[in-house]
Design a protein around this motif. Structure first.
Motif, PDB file in Angstrom:
ATOM      1  N   ALA A  23       0.821  -1.202   0.000  1.00  0.00           N
ATOM      2  CA  ALA A  23       0.000   0.000   0.000  1.00  0.00           C
ATOM      3  C   ALA A  23       0.860   1.259   0.000  1.00  0.00           C
ATOM      4  O   ALA A  23       0.469   2.291  -0.514  1.00  0.00           O
ATOM      5  CB  ALA A  23      -0.932  -0.006   1.204  1.00  0.00           C
ATOM      6  N   HIS A  24       2.041   1.140   0.585  1.00  0.00           N
ATOM      7  CA  HIS A  24       2.930   2.302   0.649  1.00  0.00           C
ATOM      8  C   HIS A  24       4.348   1.802   0.876  1.00  0.00           C
ATOM      9  O   HIS A  24       4.558   0.883   1.659  1.00  0.00           O
ATOM     10  CB  HIS A  24       2.496   3.221   1.807  1.00  0.00           C
ATOM     11  CG  HIS A  24       3.041   4.607   1.689  1.00  0.00           C
ATOM     12  ND1 HIS A  24       4.298   4.937   2.107  1.00  0.00           N
ATOM     13  CD2 HIS A  24       2.502   5.738   1.201  1.00  0.00           C
ATOM     14  CE1 HIS A  24       4.508   6.228   1.871  1.00  0.00           C
ATOM     15  NE2 HIS A  24       3.435   6.734   1.319  1.00  0.00           N
ATOM     16  N   VAL A  40       5.251   2.556   7.610  1.00  0.00           N
ATOM     17  CA  VAL A  40       4.691   3.361   8.696  1.00  0.00           C
ATOM     18  C   VAL A  40       3.190   3.426   8.446  1.00  0.00           C
ATOM     19  O   VAL A  40       2.761   3.442   7.300  1.00  0.00           O
ATOM     20  CB  VAL A  40       5.285   4.796   8.671  1.00  0.00           C
ATOM     21  CG1 VAL A  40       4.588   5.688   9.675  1.00  0.00           C
ATOM     22  CG2 VAL A  40       6.779   4.770   8.930  1.00  0.00           C
ATOM     23  N   ALA A  41       2.405   3.407   9.514  1.00  0.00           N
ATOM     24  CA  ALA A  41       0.963   3.559   9.340  1.00  0.00           C
ATOM     25  C   ALA A  41       0.427   4.493  10.414  1.00  0.00           C
ATOM     26  O   ALA A  41       1.128   4.818  11.385  1.00  0.00           O
ATOM     27  CB  ALA A  41       0.270   2.203   9.427  1.00  0.00           C
ATOM     28  N   ASN A  42      -0.794   4.933  10.220  1.00  0.00           N
ATOM     29  CA  ASN A  42      -1.523   5.707  11.225  1.00  0.00           C
ATOM     30  C   ASN A  42      -0.814   6.974  11.694  1.00  0.00           C
ATOM     31  O   ASN A  42      -0.579   7.171  12.880  1.00  0.00           O
ATOM     32  CB  ASN A  42      -1.849   4.824  12.441  1.00  0.00           C
ATOM     33  CG  ASN A  42      -2.801   3.713  12.071  1.00  0.00           C
ATOM     34  OD1 ASN A  42      -2.987   3.457  10.887  1.00  0.00           O
ATOM     35  ND2 ASN A  42      -3.402   3.085  13.039  1.00  0.00           N
ATOM     36  N   VAL A  43      -0.473   7.798  10.755  1.00  0.00           N
ATOM     37  CA  VAL A  43       0.004   9.130  11.126  1.00  0.00           C
ATOM     38  C   VAL A  43      -1.245  10.018  11.164  1.00  0.00           C
ATOM     39  O   VAL A  43      -1.839  10.317  10.138  1.00  0.00           O
ATOM     40  CB  VAL A  43       1.031   9.662  10.122  1.00  0.00           C
ATOM     41  CG1 VAL A  43       1.479  11.064  10.520  1.00  0.00           C
ATOM     42  CG2 VAL A  43       2.222   8.723  10.040  1.00  0.00           C
ATOM     43  N   LEU A  44      -1.646  10.362  12.370  1.00  0.00           N
ATOM     44  CA  LEU A  44      -2.914  11.073  12.540  1.00  0.00           C
ATOM     45  C   LEU A  44      -2.688  12.349  13.333  1.00  0.00           C
ATOM     46  O   LEU A  44      -1.724  12.455  14.088  1.00  0.00           O
ATOM     47  CB  LEU A  44      -3.912  10.186  13.301  1.00  0.00           C
ATOM     48  CG  LEU A  44      -4.267   8.853  12.656  1.00  0.00           C
ATOM     49  CD1 LEU A  44      -4.868   7.908  13.676  1.00  0.00           C
ATOM     50  CD2 LEU A  44      -5.227   9.064  11.502  1.00  0.00           C
ATOM     51  N   ARG A  45      -3.597  13.289  13.173  1.00  0.00           N
ATOM     52  CA  ARG A  45      -3.507  14.497  14.000  1.00  0.00           C
ATOM     53  C   ARG A  45      -4.830  14.687  14.734  1.00  0.00           C
ATOM     54  O   ARG A  45      -5.864  14.164  14.328  1.00  0.00           O
ATOM     55  CB  ARG A  45      -3.175  15.721  13.144  1.00  0.00           C
ATOM     56  CG  ARG A  45      -4.274  16.054  12.189  1.00  0.00           C
ATOM     57  CD  ARG A  45      -3.999  17.308  11.365  1.00  0.00           C
ATOM     58  NE  ARG A  45      -5.077  17.405  10.395  1.00  0.00           N
ATOM     59  CZ  ARG A  45      -6.251  17.949  10.680  1.00  0.00           C
ATOM     60  NH1 ARG A  45      -6.477  18.490  11.854  1.00  0.00           N
ATOM     61  NH2 ARG A  45      -7.213  17.947   9.783  1.00  0.00           N
ATOM     62  N   ASP A  46      -4.787  15.450  15.826  1.00  0.00           N
ATOM     63  CA  ASP A  46      -6.004  15.752  16.562  1.00  0.00           C
ATOM     64  C   ASP A  46      -6.821  16.778  15.792  1.00  0.00           C
ATOM     65  O   ASP A  46      -6.271  17.562  15.020  1.00  0.00           O
ATOM     66  CB  ASP A  46      -5.663  16.285  17.955  1.00  0.00           C
ATOM     67  CG  ASP A  46      -5.097  15.185  18.838  1.00  0.00           C
ATOM     68  OD1 ASP A  46      -5.384  13.999  18.537  1.00  0.00           O
ATOM     69  OD2 ASP A  46      -4.358  15.497  19.780  1.00  0.00           O
ATOM     70  N   ILE A  71      -3.841  13.116   8.276  1.00  0.00           N
ATOM     71  CA  ILE A  71      -5.223  12.649   8.495  1.00  0.00           C
ATOM     72  C   ILE A  71      -5.777  13.127   9.838  1.00  0.00           C
ATOM     73  O   ILE A  71      -5.111  13.045  10.862  1.00  0.00           O
ATOM     74  CB  ILE A  71      -5.264  11.108   8.464  1.00  0.00           C
ATOM     75  CG1 ILE A  71      -4.707  10.591   7.129  1.00  0.00           C
ATOM     76  CG2 ILE A  71      -6.670  10.585   8.682  1.00  0.00           C
ATOM     77  CD1 ILE A  71      -4.294   9.133   7.195  1.00  0.00           C
ATOM     78  N   PRO A  82      -0.690   4.388   4.926  1.00  0.00           N
ATOM     79  CA  PRO A  82      -1.965   3.701   5.142  1.00  0.00           C
ATOM     80  C   PRO A  82      -2.464   3.828   6.580  1.00  0.00           C
ATOM     81  O   PRO A  82      -1.734   4.291   7.464  1.00  0.00           O
ATOM     82  CB  PRO A  82      -1.647   2.233   4.831  1.00  0.00           C
ATOM     83  CG  PRO A  82      -0.358   2.242   4.114  1.00  0.00           C
ATOM     84  CD  PRO A  82       0.376   3.456   4.545  1.00  0.00           C
TER      85      PRO A  82
END
Lengths: 100, 494
Positions: free
Chosen positions: A55-56, A60-66, B57, B290
């Motif tokens: 997929a990439h 690394v996965a789930n780089v999220l911000r508030d 995200i 992802p």
């Protein structure tokens, strides 16, 4: 990738990218794009049976911000690079139909 | 199956719904979402598509998306990724939209809702996250103006299977979905602000002489009201039959068409489009890694999920003895429905609470232009008032007076009822005095009660009424009855 890079294909890609190419440019890019595709096609030689699609490339996965607001650009700054403006709006040629 | 032009016709309808998620900020940047802000004042390098800007995200958007998907009984993807959908349009500053193509956030769901005394079961194909485009302002002379405040707004696109069979069913689906996402807090679901947008895919199966003919699929773009959704489908069904009768063209690869809805003429109109318009050249977005939605995260979100409106309505009907229509109306406002449940949990009599919510509290809320929850009365006080009525300590009329007093100050309902002198009197000495007084003043009735079998019952009732009147309605009717019986028995024995 299906399909050879020929002049018609280049014209179609140019249309999608809203580029107007001269016949000379079509010739030039047909050669260049064809060479690129040929180069990448070397990968077809690698056996990939049983290999999970990636997929990439970065593991690394789930780089999220508030969900917290951050400062925005001033409207004047946002419009600074616009070729044309109309008050606080970007000005573009009239759009008649929803394209997508 | 419906009849059109004397033919048996079966409409086949699927829906794509864009739901604007109730986040504070955009999908991939921290620009605040604000309807009606000055154009291009809620923008940054990310949503303007400036070179070098990188998207990140919004966690809340993912969680809201998962919550909606869970309510639609979807499976949540363990691995989901982001793709670029490329097309050139002035309101799309990057020249691609970040969306999810082959690995959507959620898939294989089912949404059930009641309609015409049956349950409609509509399968959900998928639900994925994406960003909205900006806005075109068409009213400039000879050109268009672009406002990018909306660009990057988080959307959940929900796609159904083609399981809907009529315009009515599609509208009801949309209404129930709007109710659901609003209830979950997943979306503000304000139709006026375009928070829900519908794109029905419509075609029909025509049955003639044992043969079935299927018309080409038409997708009607960008409908933002239940009325236009219903209108577009109701218009398309006979139009497609007539077109088939005239041309004989049936569905084939590549002959799906887009149409728009003319709200004033109430017709669908063909949309001019170039043949390559749908060559979106999806490919994975290298700017975004992802997303793995682990089972623990899903479980946590499932835990937070409130009871869904349809289930809750059913429960309210049986638990609070509410008529279906009233139960539906109560559930509609989640805060009020929660308050009723909390009052019941605080030990309030459920049937009386139900009655109070429908009559007196609803009336006070209406008078004050708010909801019952908006009256700000604690569950404990609501429960206490209900129990004063349930145990016969105050009557229904008194309950309304106590309720009014509860709105004015914070004393306990029992205290208020006492202060107002509304408690049913259980003071037997006082009641006995009223009984004596009533019997003395109504000798004829006493005579009937004692010696006239034909009138005894009515006479006793009359005497009870007289005692209640003397007490100002406050005497406990049960004790009054007992004391009258005792007094009459004493006289009979004397």
């Amino acid at each position: 990738m299906a399909g050879e890079i020929d002049a018609e294909r280049v014209r179609q890609i140019a249309r999608l990218a809203r580029l107007r190419l001269s016949d000379d440019e079509v010739m030039l890019f047909t050669g260049q794009l064809g060479a690129l595709v040929e180069y990448v096609r070397q990968l077809d030689a690698v056996p990939t049976d049983g290999v999970e699609p990636l997929a990439h490339p970065v593991p690394v996965a789930n780089v999220l911000r508030d969900d917290r607001p951050t400062p925005t650009l001033d409207t004047e700054v946002a419009l600074r690079n616009a070729p044309q403006r109309e008050g606080p709006l970007f000005r573009v040629p009239r759009v008649l139909d929803q394209g997508a | 199956m419906v009849q059109v032009c004397g033919l048996d016709v079966e409409p086949i309808i699927g829906l794509e719904i864009h739901v604007q998620l109730a986040t504070r900020t955009k999908m991939f940047c921290g620009c605040p979402l604000e309807f009606g802000a000055r154009p291009n004042s809620r923008v940054c390098p990310v949503c303007l598509g400036l070179p070098g800007a990188l998207p990140v995200i919004n966690r809340q958007a993912v969680e809201l998306g998962v919550q909606a998907a869970l309510a639609l009984n979807c499976s949540i993807a363990e691995l989901t990724k982001w793709d670029r959908k490329s097309y050139y349009y002035p309101d799309l500053p990057k020249n691609y939209q970040i969306s999810q193509y082959d690995l959507p956030l959620a898939f294989d769901g089912l949404f059930e809702f009641p309609i015409d005394d049956r349950i409609a079961r509509i399968r959900i194909l998928r639900a994925h996250l994406e960003e909205d485009a900006g806005k075109n302002v068409h009213d400039l002379p000879g050109c268009s103006g672009i406002d990018l405040n909306r660009a990057g707004t988080p959307l959940l696109e929900i796609v159904t299977q083609p399981d809907l069979r009529s315009a009515d069913e599609a509208r009801e689906f949309a209404v129930q979905l709007q109710r659901l996402v609003h209830y979950l807090g997943v979306s503000h679901a304000d139709m006026q602000k375009g928070h829900l947008r519908f794109e029905p895919n419509i075609n029909v199966r025509i049955h003639r002489d044992g043969q079935v003919f299927v018309t080409p699929i038409v997708e009607v773009k960008n409908l933002n009201s239940f009325r236009s959704l219903h209108g577009a489908i109701a218009y398309e069904i006979p139009r497609q039959v007539e077109e088939w009768l005239a041309t004989g063209v049936t569905a084939a690869t590549g002959n799906k068409r887009n149409r728009g809805w003319d709200d004033t003429r109430e017709v669908t109109v063909p949309q001019r489009e170039k043949e390559e318009a749908h060559d979106y050249r999806y490919f994975p977005d290298p700017d975004l890694v992802p997303l793995t939605v682990q089972a623990a995260w899903v479980a946590e979100l499932r835990e937070r999920q409130p009871e869904l409106p349809l289930c809750r309505t059913e429960r309210f009907i049986s638990e609070y003895s509410l008529p279906p229509r009233d139960a539906h109306a109560l559930v509609e406002d989640r805060a009020t429905a929660d308050l009723l449940d909390h009052a019941a949990e605080a030990g309030g009599d459920k049937v009386v609470l139900g009655k109070h919510f429908l009559s007196l509290w609803a009336r006070f809320a209406n008078e004050r232009g708010t909801t019952i929850a908006g009256l700000r009365i604690s569950p404990g006080r609501l429960a206490e008032l209900a129990n004063l009525v349930a145990t016969g300590r105050i009557n229904a009329t008194a309950a309304a007076q106590v309720a009014e007093a509860m709105l004015a100050n914070h004393d306990a309902p029992t205290v208020l009822a006492e202060e107002l002198g509304l408690m049913q009197s259980r003071d037997t000495d006082r009641i006995a005095a009223w009984v004596t007084e009533a019997l003395a003043a109504n000798a004829a009735a006493v005579q009937d009660a004692l010696a006239n079998p034909k009138k005894a019952r009515a006479a006793r009732g009359f005497l009870t009424g007289q005692v209640m009147k003397l007490s100002g309605g406050r005497a406990d009717p049960k004790i009054v009855g007992e004391l009258i019986d005792r007094a009459l028995a004493e006289r009979a024995g004397a």
